[in-house]
Scaffold this motif. Sequence first.
Motif, PDB file in Angstrom:
ATOM      1  N   ILE A  62       0.842  -1.202   0.000  1.00 53.10           N
ATOM      2  CA  ILE A  62       0.000   0.000   0.000  1.00 53.10           C
ATOM      3  C   ILE A  62       0.873   1.246   0.000  1.00 53.10           C
ATOM      4  O   ILE A  62       0.582   2.223  -0.705  1.00 53.10           O
TER       5      ILE A  62
ATOM      6  N   SER B 279       0.814   4.446  -2.627  1.00 61.06           N
ATOM      7  CA  SER B 279       0.591   5.806  -2.127  1.00 61.06           C
ATOM      8  C   SER B 279       1.811   6.683  -2.389  1.00 61.06           C
ATOM      9  O   SER B 279       1.672   7.882  -2.679  1.00 61.06           O
TER      10      SER B 279
ATOM     11  N   LEU C  66      -4.877   6.716   0.792  1.00 53.48           N
ATOM     12  CA  LEU C  66      -4.433   5.328   0.680  1.00 53.48           C
ATOM     13  C   LEU C  66      -3.602   4.926   1.902  1.00 53.48           C
ATOM     14  O   LEU C  66      -3.741   3.817   2.426  1.00 53.48           O
ATOM     15  N   SER C  67      -2.756   5.840   2.364  1.00 57.20           N
ATOM     16  CA  SER C  67      -1.961   5.579   3.557  1.00 57.20           C
ATOM     17  C   SER C  67      -2.862   5.368   4.773  1.00 57.20           C
ATOM     18  O   SER C  67      -2.614   4.494   5.609  1.00 57.20           O
TER      19      SER C  67
END
Length: 213
Positions: free
Chosen positions: A39, A43, A58-59
């Motif tokens: 992820i 990001s 997203l983080s």
Amino acid sequence: MGLISRVREDIRTVFREDPAARSIFEVILCYPGLHAIWIYRVSHWFWGKRLVTLARFLSHLGRFFTGIEIHPGAVIGRRFFIDHGMGVVIGETTEIGEDVLIYQGVVLGGVSQEKTKRHPTIENNVVIGAGAVLLGPIKVEACAKVGAGSVVINDVPAKATVVGVPGRIIFEREPKSVSGVALDHNKLPDPVIEVLHRLEKRIEDLERKIVSS
């Protein structure tokens, strides 16, 4: 390196660092540290494209699903592995080299509100034990080790081992007793306890001299 090659390398890193890993299927489904890295990479790509809000979102999702918070502005090298991972925090200006291993509860944090370099730089082949806190724009040089629960606010030289609060260097070079392993927490001495033992022995010696005189 292409996307598929990078994913395969990440999976191989899990098998290298964690003896509990038994199958590729298990690693893909059950390793939050691996999910957090994947992820983060997405990001970070958006962060580089100046899509800041999307990158942060997203983080944030990654933090929600894995318990690991990696700012998309951080720079992280290859074969980085987070073992277990819950409670890990990696700040915006953190720089991490290759083949770095960290355990759960590690914080790579800042101590300033200025928009400058304010988080640690971790060089290649560093191991950071569970619950360690590294603060400020310090540098942990290659092949150094940080013991569990340590608080580090100063630079750490290459191949040194640091333990305690605040962190103290106990080995300038990797000792033979821990050679070949990532970080044997049970073998790391406590520098405060060692000082107290020396003081206790000194007091006993003085008492014997007083009695004999």
